[in-house]
Design a protein around this motif. Structure first.
Motif, short mmCIF file in Angstrom:
data_model
loop_
_atom_site.label_atom_id
_atom_site.label_comp_id
_atom_site.label_asym_id
_atom_site.label_seq_id
_atom_site.Cartn_x
_atom_site.Cartn_y
_atom_site.Cartn_z
N THR A 94 32.38 25.06 37.78
CA THR A 94 31.91 25.75 36.58
C THR A 94 32.98 25.79 35.50
N ARG A 95 34.24 25.75 35.89
CA ARG A 95 35.31 25.81 34.89
C ARG A 95 35.49 24.49 34.16
N ILE A 96 35.16 23.39 34.82
CA ILE A 96 35.37 22.06 34.22
C ILE A 96 34.05 21.33 33.99
N SER A 97 32.92 22.04 34.11
CA SER A 97 31.58 21.47 33.86
C SER A 97 31.29 20.27 34.75
N ALA A 98 31.69 20.36 36.01
CA ALA A 98 31.44 19.29 36.99
C ALA A 98 30.14 19.60 37.71
N TRP A 99 29.02 19.24 37.09
CA TRP A 99 27.72 19.68 37.60
C TRP A 99 27.13 18.73 38.64
N ASP A 100 27.25 17.43 38.42
CA ASP A 100 26.58 16.48 39.29
C ASP A 100 27.34 15.16 39.28
N ASN A 101 26.73 14.11 39.85
CA ASN A 101 27.42 12.82 39.98
C ASN A 101 27.46 12.01 38.70
N ALA A 102 27.05 12.60 37.58
CA ALA A 102 27.18 11.93 36.29
C ALA A 102 27.87 12.83 35.28
N ALA A 134 22.54 11.33 36.28
CA ALA A 134 22.38 12.72 35.84
C ALA A 134 21.12 13.33 36.44
N VAL A 135 21.22 14.59 36.83
CA VAL A 135 20.10 15.33 37.41
C VAL A 135 19.22 15.87 36.29
N ASN A 136 17.97 16.16 36.61
CA ASN A 136 17.01 16.63 35.59
C ASN A 136 16.29 17.88 36.09
N TRP A 137 16.84 19.05 35.74
CA TRP A 137 16.19 20.31 36.12
C TRP A 137 14.97 20.62 35.26
N ASP A 138 14.79 19.89 34.16
CA ASP A 138 13.59 20.09 33.34
C ASP A 138 12.34 19.61 34.06
N GLU A 139 12.50 18.73 35.03
CA GLU A 139 11.38 18.24 35.84
C GLU A 139 11.73 18.42 37.31
N VAL A 177 17.50 23.98 41.86
CA VAL A 177 16.90 24.11 40.53
C VAL A 177 17.59 25.20 39.73
N ALA A 178 18.66 25.74 40.30
CA ALA A 178 19.46 26.79 39.66
C ALA A 178 20.83 26.78 40.35
N PRO A 179 21.84 27.38 39.74
CA PRO A 179 23.17 27.37 40.36
C PRO A 179 23.15 27.96 41.77
N LEU A 180 23.70 27.20 42.71
CA LEU A 180 23.78 27.60 44.11
C LEU A 180 25.26 27.84 44.43
N MET A 181 25.60 29.05 44.85
CA MET A 181 27.00 29.43 45.00
C MET A 181 27.30 29.95 46.40
N MET A 182 28.55 29.79 46.81
CA MET A 182 28.99 30.24 48.13
C MET A 182 30.26 31.07 48.01
N ILE A 183 30.35 32.13 48.81
CA ILE A 183 31.59 32.85 49.02
C ILE A 183 31.85 32.84 50.52
N GLU A 203 24.13 26.25 30.57
CA GLU A 203 25.13 25.20 30.38
C GLU A 203 24.73 23.91 31.10
N VAL A 204 24.21 24.06 32.31
CA VAL A 204 23.80 22.88 33.07
C VAL A 204 22.66 22.16 32.37
N LEU A 205 21.66 22.91 31.92
CA LEU A 205 20.53 22.29 31.23
C LEU A 205 20.98 21.56 29.97
N LYS A 206 21.85 22.19 29.20
CA LYS A 206 22.35 21.55 27.98
C LYS A 206 23.08 20.25 28.32
N SER A 207 23.93 20.29 29.34
CA SER A 207 24.67 19.10 29.72
C SER A 207 23.73 17.99 30.20
N GLN A 208 22.75 18.33 31.03
CA GLN A 208 21.81 17.33 31.51
C GLN A 208 21.05 16.69 30.35
#
Length: 552
Positions: free
Chosen positions: A90-98, A151-156, A410-416, A477-482
């Protein structure tokens, strides 16, 4: 014969000597990174494992081994971007493989280069856009594309993109003569060993090196050369220990099954065993290559002054829970091997505290007595205190974080992961809460437990997650980047296509035998180990016989 071209020492090359002792070189670094290695399957963490990895086992026996190491994101490019920068996705906008990594984000290559190191990469790193990120040289191209095509497409969310994983890797599993993976890793190994031999023939005043060797095995497709397939002839290939019916899967796992085309696929037991056997063979292939690299260090007298790190970008479920590949925070996907060998200062031991592969950057800087810029963001922590018994009281002691925004969610998935507990939380899904120590297969979701003490701990973890992540803001942020990358990619495919894939440079004018260097000098410098006028071998090692060969 390979004639060496040694560039002039840079103005910062004095940093290559240990502070207070200018005559002593800083240690070399060999960082070996494999792709998609599931830590729970390795013999170093599971004595019952049938996977044959004698070289990795031997390295572990003399290393600090982290038994509970996690990736920052269970997907290739985001994990690697986080690993090289020491920062969470999230700090470096590393969302997916593109997702591109900004050229202004410091990596361990930048930090070590500042300390006087020659930073070199051979193999996969899955950078998008800019391809060096502080490495002075890349010896090979990458196996994966460096563009926006994945790039992933959460819009679809219900649309399955054609490049997603599918069942073919499992159903077609078995031996082969050649594969893309083998072609790639053989080039990586050839270039890596040639580089190590070249450094052994340099003068003692040359900069120390940090060589990253990044293999693509044992990443799917599940196929490996007959030699490695045959190593498991007659071996009982165990089936996955946990099988969960589709209707009982958690929400994210069901989406992963759909994304990978496995939701309605009945995989025969024979195909599962063949896929696992091929994966085991691919791990033995990785192990042999680890052995080759370590043998070169030994042959060249560099083993007593080279830090060796072995790790992976993420794991592979390999059929556990009915899941394959990665993309989840279950143990098989998110837990990775991590071991550090330093012949100068680390006693062999096993550390059971939770750590992350984003800790590698600050650890490397610490091991060579370098310094981080404390004004800049850094999520990783140096693991050196774990190596010398001073870990108690570290700011993030025993707590690590994971972030995933790629395909299958389809939304941010996080782990602690903190202490014995693991929380996995996503706004689109019910939370998952496990006691990993008591329930290593994560069969019992304690989020709805009636035990008051468990509920108190669970609520504490939810508060930690709420304070750490603004899920709505991250989602936007993810949607905008995609959307931005999809628009650019659609445009870039029109007309003349300009590839961002790295093109390795080789200067033929500085290879083998060339007339620009006196032949006697060339022969003397290119032969290793050096010999005297009677052909008798001189002592090996960069600080020994080589000095005489260079007239130092």
């Amino acid at each position: 014969m390979y004639a060496l071209h040694t560039p002039p020492l840079s103005a910062s090359s004095s940093a290559a000597s240990t502070p207070g002792n200018p005559s002593k070189r800083k240690p070399n670094i060999l960082f070996i990174l494999a792709d998609q290695v599931s830590a729970p399957l390795l013999r170093i963490h599971n004595e019952a494992s049938p996977i044959k990895t004698p070289h990795i086992d031997a390295l572990a026996a003399k290393s600090a081994v982290f038994a509970s190491a996690y990736c920052a994101s269970p997907l290739c490019a985001p994990s690697r971007s986080s690993l090289v920068t020491g920062q969470l996705p999230t700090r470096i906008s590393a969302w997916d493989n593109a997702s591109p990594l900004g050229c202004d984000v410091p990596t361990y290559a930048h930090y070590l280069r500042r300390e006087g190191y020659e930073t070199v990469l051979a193999g996969k790193m899955h950078f998008i856009g800019e391809q060096l990120h502080g490495y002075e040289e890349r010896l090979t191209s990458d196996i994966y594309p460096g563009d926006f095509g994945w790039a992933v497409n959460w819009d679809e969310p219900d649309r399955r993109l054609e490049w997603y994983h599918n069942a073919s890797s499992i159903l077609q599993a078995g031996p082969c003569i050649r594969s893309n993976q083998l072609d790639f890793d053989e080039e990586v190994m050839f270039k890596s060993t040639r580089y190590l031999y070249a450094t052994a023939r340099r003068p003692p005043s040359a900069r120390p090196f940090c060589l990253t060797v990044s293999l693509t095995h044992p990443h799917d497709p599940y196929t490996i050369h007959n030699e490695y397939w045959d190593r498991y002839e007659g071996v009982d290939i165990p089936m996955p220990e946990v099988n969960i019916p589709t209707e009982e899967q958690d929400a994210h796992s069901r989406r992963l099954l759909k994304v990978c085309g496995l939701l309605d696929e009945d995989i025969p037991d024979e195909a599962i065993k063949r896929a696992r056997r091929a994966y085991f063979g691919a791990m033995s292939y990785v192990d042999d290559n680890v052995g080759k690299l370590l043998q070169v260090l030994k042959d060249c007298g560099m083993d007593d002054n080279t830090i060796v790190i072995f790790s992976a970008d993420h794991g592979d479920m390999l059929g556990e829970r009915g899941l394959w590949y990665k993309m989840s925070f279950h143990e098989g996907s998110a837990r990775v091997p991590l071991m550090i060998f330093d012949p100068r200062q680390i006693a062999p031991n096993v550390i059971h505290k939770n750590v992350s592969n984003i800790d590698i950057l600050p650890t490397l800087v610490d091991l060579v007595n370098g310094s981080l810029d404390i004004r800049l963001p850094m999520d990783g922590n140096s693991l050196v205190p774990y190596l010398n018994g001073r870990a108690k009281g570290l700011p993030n002691y025993d707590t690590v974080y994971g972030e995933y925004c790629g395909e299958g969610t389809v939304a941010p998935l996080m782990m602690i992961r903190s202490g014995d507990w693991k929380l996995v939380v996503c706004p689109a899904d019910p939370p998952q809460f496990f006691n990993v120590k008591c329930d290593p297969h994560e069969l019992h979701n304690l989020a709805t437990s009636s035990d008051s003490a468990v509920q108190e701990t669970f609520q504490h973890f939810l508060i930690m997650a709420k304070h750490r992540w603004n899920f709505d803001a991250i989602h936007n942020e993810v949607l905008k980047s995609q959307r931005t990358r999809r628009l650019c990619w659609d445009a870039l495919k029109e007309g003349r296509f300009e590839s961002w894939d790295y093109q390795p440079r080789e200067d033929a004018g500085n290879k083998y035998i060339r007339s620009t260097m006196p032949l006697d000098d060339l022969e003397l410098q290119a032969r290793y180990p050096p010999v005297d006028s009677m052909g008798r071998e001189k002592p090996r090692g960069q600080a020994k016989g080589i000095a005489a060969a260079w007239g130092e």
